[in-house]
Design a protein around this motif. Structure first.
Motif, PDB file in Angstrom:
ATOM      1  N   ASN A  95      36.174  23.960  39.973  1.00 19.08           N
ATOM      2  CA  ASN A  95      36.094  24.237  38.542  1.00 19.08           C
ATOM      3  C   ASN A  95      37.258  25.142  38.172  1.00 19.08           C
ATOM      4  OD1 ASN A  95      33.475  22.978  37.776  1.00 19.08           O
ATOM      5  ND2 ASN A  95      32.782  24.303  39.435  1.00 19.08           N
ATOM      6  N   ILE A  96      37.733  25.005  36.945  1.00 27.29           N
ATOM      7  CA  ILE A  96      38.916  25.741  36.515  1.00 27.29           C
ATOM      8  C   ILE A  96      38.596  26.528  35.261  1.00 27.29           C
ATOM      9  CG2 ILE A  96      41.310  25.546  35.721  1.00 27.29           C
ATOM     10  CD1 ILE A  96      39.843  22.733  37.713  1.00 27.29           C
ATOM     11  N   LEU A  97      38.905  27.814  35.309  1.00 23.85           N
ATOM     12  CA  LEU A  97      38.859  28.661  34.121  1.00 23.85           C
ATOM     13  C   LEU A  97      40.294  28.965  33.734  1.00 23.85           C
ATOM     14  CD1 LEU A  97      36.087  31.304  34.976  1.00 23.85           C
ATOM     15  CD2 LEU A  97      35.885  29.280  33.528  1.00 23.85           C
ATOM     16  N   ARG A  98      40.606  28.841  32.452  1.00 27.53           N
ATOM     17  CA  ARG A  98      41.959  29.094  31.969  1.00 27.53           C
ATOM     18  C   ARG A  98      41.929  30.228  30.949  1.00 27.53           C
ATOM     19  NH1 ARG A  98      44.682  24.517  33.775  1.00 27.53           N
ATOM     20  NH2 ARG A  98      46.654  25.437  33.231  1.00 27.53           N
ATOM     21  N   PHE A  99      42.867  31.120  31.097  1.00 31.08           N
ATOM     22  CA  PHE A  99      43.066  32.199  30.139  1.00 31.08           C
ATOM     23  C   PHE A  99      44.552  32.270  29.840  1.00 31.08           C
ATOM     24  CE2 PHE A  99      39.476  33.353  32.862  1.00 31.08           C
ATOM     25  CZ  PHE A  99      38.482  33.529  31.914  1.00 31.08           C
ATOM     26  N   THR A 100      44.882  32.740  28.665  1.00 33.97           N
ATOM     27  CA  THR A 100      46.304  32.924  28.359  1.00 33.97           C
ATOM     28  C   THR A 100      46.756  34.283  28.885  1.00 33.97           C
ATOM     29  OG1 THR A 100      45.957  33.974  26.212  1.00 33.97           O
ATOM     30  CG2 THR A 100      46.094  31.534  26.243  1.00 33.97           C
ATOM     31  N   GLU A 101      48.034  34.386  29.101  1.00 35.80           N
ATOM     32  CA  GLU A 101      48.640  35.659  29.512  1.00 35.80           C
ATOM     33  C   GLU A 101      48.273  36.741  28.490  1.00 35.80           C
ATOM     34  OE1 GLU A 101      51.296  38.307  31.653  1.00 35.80           O
ATOM     35  OE2 GLU A 101      50.505  36.363  32.249  1.00 35.80           O
ATOM     36  N   ASN A 102      48.319  36.376  27.230  1.00 40.51           N
ATOM     37  CA  ASN A 102      48.015  37.318  26.153  1.00 40.51           C
ATOM     38  C   ASN A 102      46.561  37.790  26.219  1.00 40.51           C
ATOM     39  OD1 ASN A 102      49.038  38.732  23.888  1.00 40.51           O
ATOM     40  ND2 ASN A 102      47.891  37.357  22.545  1.00 40.51           N
ATOM     41  N   GLU A 103      45.629  36.875  26.485  1.00 46.48           N
ATOM     42  CA  GLU A 103      44.214  37.265  26.604  1.00 46.48           C
ATOM     43  C   GLU A 103      44.021  38.279  27.721  1.00 46.48           C
ATOM     44  OE1 GLU A 103      41.216  33.679  25.622  1.00 46.48           O
ATOM     45  OE2 GLU A 103      42.747  33.158  27.107  1.00 46.48           O
ATOM     46  N   VAL A 104      44.651  38.026  28.848  1.00 51.43           N
ATOM     47  CA  VAL A 104      44.483  38.919  29.999  1.00 51.43           C
ATOM     48  C   VAL A 104      45.083  40.292  29.688  1.00 51.43           C
ATOM     49  CG1 VAL A 104      45.036  39.287  32.434  1.00 51.43           C
ATOM     50  CG2 VAL A 104      44.440  37.005  31.626  1.00 51.43           C
ATOM     51  N   ARG A 105      46.234  40.306  29.062  1.00 49.22           N
ATOM     52  CA  ARG A 105      46.891  41.584  28.748  1.00 49.22           C
ATOM     53  C   ARG A 105      46.136  42.390  27.695  1.00 49.22           C
ATOM     54  NH1 ARG A 105      53.382  41.060  28.349  1.00 49.22           N
ATOM     55  NH2 ARG A 105      53.755  39.979  30.311  1.00 49.22           N
ATOM     56  N   LYS A 106      45.600  41.704  26.684  1.00 48.51           N
ATOM     57  CA  LYS A 106      45.062  42.422  25.521  1.00 48.51           C
ATOM     58  C   LYS A 106      43.546  42.438  25.427  1.00 48.51           C
ATOM     59  CE  LYS A 106      49.116  42.115  22.879  1.00 48.51           C
ATOM     60  NZ  LYS A 106      50.168  41.729  22.416  1.00 48.51           N
ATOM     61  N   ASP A 107      42.855  41.603  26.195  1.00 50.16           N
ATOM     62  CA  ASP A 107      41.404  41.505  26.072  1.00 50.16           C
ATOM     63  C   ASP A 107      40.751  41.266  27.434  1.00 50.16           C
ATOM     64  OD1 ASP A 107      38.937  41.473  24.854  1.00 50.16           O
ATOM     65  OD2 ASP A 107      39.200  39.523  23.889  1.00 50.16           O
ATOM     66  N   MET A 108      41.057  42.123  28.376  1.00 51.08           N
ATOM     67  CA  MET A 108      40.550  41.971  29.741  1.00 51.08           C
ATOM     68  C   MET A 108      39.025  41.946  29.774  1.00 51.08           C
ATOM     69  SD  MET A 108      41.207  41.536  32.938  1.00 51.08           S
ATOM     70  CE  MET A 108      42.871  42.064  33.310  1.00 51.08           C
ATOM     71  N   THR A 109      38.389  42.697  28.891  1.00 57.58           N
ATOM     72  CA  THR A 109      36.926  42.735  28.874  1.00 57.58           C
ATOM     73  C   THR A 109      36.346  41.339  28.696  1.00 57.58           C
ATOM     74  OG1 THR A 109      36.939  44.978  27.987  1.00 57.58           O
ATOM     75  CG2 THR A 109      34.908  43.718  27.705  1.00 57.58           C
ATOM     76  N   ASN A 110      36.878  40.573  27.746  1.00 60.79           N
ATOM     77  CA  ASN A 110      36.351  39.226  27.522  1.00 60.79           C
ATOM     78  C   ASN A 110      36.763  38.253  28.615  1.00 60.79           C
ATOM     79  OD1 ASN A 110      34.620  39.408  25.306  1.00 60.79           O
ATOM     80  ND2 ASN A 110      36.347  39.525  23.910  1.00 60.79           N
ATOM     81  N   VAL A 111      37.923  38.437  29.215  1.00 67.71           N
ATOM     82  CA  VAL A 111      38.321  37.613  30.354  1.00 67.71           C
ATOM     83  C   VAL A 111      37.322  37.821  31.499  1.00 67.71           C
ATOM     84  CG1 VAL A 111      40.088  37.305  32.146  1.00 67.71           C
ATOM     85  CG2 VAL A 111      40.768  37.513  29.739  1.00 67.71           C
ATOM     86  N   LEU A 112      37.017  39.068  31.785  1.00 70.72           N
ATOM     87  CA  LEU A 112      36.063  39.366  32.855  1.00 70.72           C
ATOM     88  C   LEU A 112      34.664  38.849  32.510  1.00 70.72           C
ATOM     89  CD1 LEU A 112      37.249  42.924  33.914  1.00 70.72           C
ATOM     90  CD2 LEU A 112      37.704  40.736  35.059  1.00 70.72           C
ATOM     91  N   ARG A 113      34.296  38.904  31.228  1.00 68.32           N
ATOM     92  CA  ARG A 113      33.008  38.333  30.806  1.00 68.32           C
ATOM     93  C   ARG A 113      32.971  36.830  31.058  1.00 68.32           C
ATOM     94  NH1 ARG A 113      32.592  41.517  25.303  1.00 68.32           N
ATOM     95  NH2 ARG A 113      31.579  43.383  26.060  1.00 68.32           N
ATOM     96  N   GLY A 114      34.084  36.147  30.809  1.00 68.44           N
ATOM     97  CA  GLY A 114      34.160  34.713  31.065  1.00 68.44           C
ATOM     98  C   GLY A 114      33.967  34.390  32.538  1.00 68.44           C
ATOM     99  N   ILE A 115      34.622  35.178  33.390  1.00 68.26           N
ATOM    100  CA  ILE A 115      34.489  34.975  34.843  1.00 68.26           C
ATOM    101  C   ILE A 115      33.069  35.330  35.281  1.00 68.26           C
ATOM    102  CG2 ILE A 115      35.343  35.674  37.120  1.00 68.26           C
ATOM    103  CD1 ILE A 115      38.059  36.295  35.662  1.00 68.26           C
ATOM    104  N   GLU A 116      32.544  36.414  34.752  1.00 62.22           N
ATOM    105  CA  GLU A 116      31.179  36.826  35.062  1.00 62.22           C
ATOM    106  C   GLU A 116      30.179  35.737  34.655  1.00 62.22           C
ATOM    107  OE1 GLU A 116      28.636  40.796  34.220  1.00 62.22           O
ATOM    108  OE2 GLU A 116      29.380  39.787  32.429  1.00 62.22           O
TER     109      GLU A 116
END
Length: 126
Positions: A95-116
């Motif tokens: 399975n693949i989760l995709r995030f943009t570079e910008n999301e990771v830099r500016k909104d790590m909380t939601n990136v981690l929520r997606g992975i969680e």
């Protein structure tokens, strides 16, 4: 749980090493969160060769690939290659989760929520 062995092109090993040494800021920031089994105890690898590709992050236990897309993914040719990559990786049960570079830099909380969210769904269905 038996470890899934996914073949890869051995010629990619050196390039993967180079990518680890030349990581983007987004990759470095996410790696700080995933490194050393500190995220739910799962072992993530970075710049992992899989088939004919190099995944930004990979967790064998979760059958999960995480991709951090930079601006070049907005171009049509890169988009076509991304689709091909997803299709081939899914054929191997990944399975693949995709995030943009910008999301990771500016909104790590939601990136981690997606992975969680992925991890919690995986654990519930496992």
């Amino acid at each position: 749980m038996r470890r899934k062995i996914i073949p890869y092109n051995s010629k990619l090993k050196e390039f993967a090493r180079k990518l680890r040494n030349d990581s983007t800021l987004g990759e470095i920031l996410l790696w700080k969160e995933l490194n050393n089994k500190q995220f739910y105890g799962y072992d993530f690898q970075r710049q992992k060769p899989l088939l004919e590709f190099i995944a930004d992050f990979y967790c064998n236990e979760l059958s999960l690939v995480i991709e951090i897309d930079g601006d070049y993914h907005n171009h049509e040719e890169a988009f076509k290659l991304d689709i091909e990559r997803v299709v081939k990786l899914k054929e191997w049960g990944l399975n693949i989760l995709r995030f943009t570079e910008n999301e990771v830099r500016k909104d790590m909380t939601n990136v981690l929520r997606g992975i969680e969210g992925y991890i919690l769904d995986y654990q519930k269905n496992d």
